[in-house]
Write an enzyme that holds these catalytic residues in place. Structure first.
Site: not given
Ligand code: ARG
Length: 457
Positions: A24, A111, A156-157, A278, A284, A286, A291, A318, A323
């Site tokens: 991560s 965790n 309305t509508h 455009s 144009k 825009n 949007e 957990y 993640q």
């Molecule tokens: N990178 C993990 C997350 O974002 C951190 C917690 C990971 N815990 C574990 N037991 N692998 O959730």
């Protein structure tokens, strides 16, 4: 590849693909500040409770602060083989201060650590978002006050219904954003609870002081069930849900600005600096900003659904699935903040086309209800009055006339109750100002609302 902090029971190295798939760090590196802040508090507590020595804590805290400087100056090398921000920082700490760095993780698991980090992160960001909503509310009131006399068609509508003050229309959004602000403030209550001490899932063997950590980090309370604490992402879901509703409001306003800036409506002119052209059609201009805000609402809904779906079948406590909570939250924070900031500026520079609006409000028989009320006041049951005016409107359509262009004798063919004062009664401005109930569109009521708001601000 670096040796994993958990490699003890493994005989083989992690497959390269698995390493990339499970990491991560490419996105959770943005939690570095919260991670370090949380670790410093945790370490101070360990030392206060005599779980580690004072001198050790001092070394660890100094090391963590240096790591923060390394990250902020771009010198820190994030390593994907160390999976996430927590292990990247911990490994660097040990590299810097030696084996004593390994004591930081006493009485803690990733965790509860990650749960803490997201709460700290969201607390900061939600406060930022609340400020940005406040700024948008201010822009709205300013615009409403400046254009207080301007009347626009109310729909309305999406059919012309009754004339209203432009300011009244705009202040409807003020009320919506005020509710959003309340929702985010409420989200903070559930965010601001401290999960550390839950460890992996069951609590910890060490005599820690959870309340002390909460106090150091400014949390209002601590969690009461370790399994819930590491398995809970309700606070993120609430954040995503408040964001989805906020974006829905911005999207509705966007839709109106887009419509209003068409040649068909022609109510407003967005500033050149907020529009684009455009590449093929030279004429144009825009409304890309509204949007895109309208478009981005889709991904915010997606982020909410995405995390709801991640969480829906997870057993306690957990699970690695969790993640997947981070990217939707980060993306939402970025999108909501960008949308709010650009919106205040865009409203400040937007212009009303007053001459065009003056003509538009005479269209669409928008004071037909007033005409029916006129007859009802003269004793005709409202249902019958409605029927009479319906016929008047139909006559106007056939003869290509506005209500205000009818003569008294034409009107009297429909009802003898019509007298000269009907023309005054169906005057657009009079119609608006007669809606003098609390929450109505009369100038008096809208000005009252504006001063009420100004007092609050
Ligand atoms: N990178 C993990 C997350 O974002 C951190 C917690 C990971 N815990 C574990 N037991 N692998 O959730």
């Amino acid at each position: 590849m670096k040796k994993k902090p958990w490699s003890g029971r493994f005989e083989k190295e992690t497959d390269k693909l698995v390493e990339e798939f499970t990491a991560s760090i490419p996105f959770d590196n943005r939690l570095y500040k919260q991670d370090i802040e949380g670790s410093i508090a945790h370490c101070s507590m360990l030392s206060k409770c005599n779980i580690i020595k004072k001198a050790e804590a001092k070394k660890i805290i100094e090391g963590l602060k240096e790591i923060q400087r390394e990250i902020e100056s771009g010198r820190f090398k994030f390593d994907i083989s160390l999976e996430d921000i927590h292990m990247n920082i911990e490994r660097r700490l040990i590299e810097k201060i030696g084996a004593v760095g390994g004591k930081l993780h006493t009485a803690r698991s990733r965790n509860d650590q990650v749960a803490l980090d997201i709460r700290l992160y969201l607390r900061d960001e939600v406060n930022e978002i609340i400020k940005l909503i406040g700024a948008l509310k201010k822009s709205i009131v300013k615009k409403a006050k400046k254009n207080i006399g301007v009347i626009i068609p109310g729909y309305t509508h999406l059919q012309m219904a009754q004339p209203v003050l432009f300011s009244h229309h705009l202040l409807a959004y003020y009320d919506m954003f005020e509710r959003d602000e309340e929702r985010f403030t409420d989200v903070l209550k559930r965010v601001n609870i401290m999960p550390l001490g839950s460890a992996a899932l069951s609590g910890t063997n060490y005599p820690i002081d959870r309340r002390y950590v909460a106090k150091l980090l400014g949390f209002a309370d601590i969690t009461t069930n370790s399994m819930d604490a590491v398995g809970d992402r309700d606070f993120s879901l609430e954040f995503l849900s408040a964001s989805a509703i906020l974006m829905m409001h911005l999207s509705r306003l966007s839709e109106e600005l887009i419509l209003w800036s068409t040649s068909e409506f022609g109510f407003i002119e967005l500033d050149d600096s907020f529009c684009t052209g455009s590449s093929i059609m030279p004429q144009k201009k825009n409304p890309d900003v509204p949007e895109l805000v309208r478009g981005k609402t889709g991904r915010i809904y997606g982020n909410l659904i995405s995390l709801l779906t991640v969480m829906k079948s997870l057993p306690l406590a957990y699970n690695k699935d969790m993640q997947e909570d981070k990217e939707p939250v980060f993306d939402t924070v970025d999108t909501v903040k960008a949308s709010l900031s650009i919106y205040s500026k865009m409203l400040d520079t937007m212009q009303l086309k007053r001459d065009r609006l003056k003509k538009m409000v005479e269209q669409g028989f928008m004071t037909a209800t007033d005409m029916a009320d006129y007859l009802a006041i003269k004793g005709i049951p409202f249902r019958d009055a409605h029927e009479v005016v319906g016929k008047v409107v139909s006559y106007c359509i056939k003869n290509n006339k506005l209500l205000s262009e009818l003569t008294l004798s034409e009107l009297q063919k429909f009802s003898v109750k019509f007298k000269k004062d009907i023309f005054d009664f169906i005057n657009v401005e009079k119609s608006v100002n007669r809606k003098d109930v609390i929450g109505g569109t009369s100038k008096r009521q809208v000005l009252k609302r504006i001063s009420e708001i100004e007092e609050q601000l």
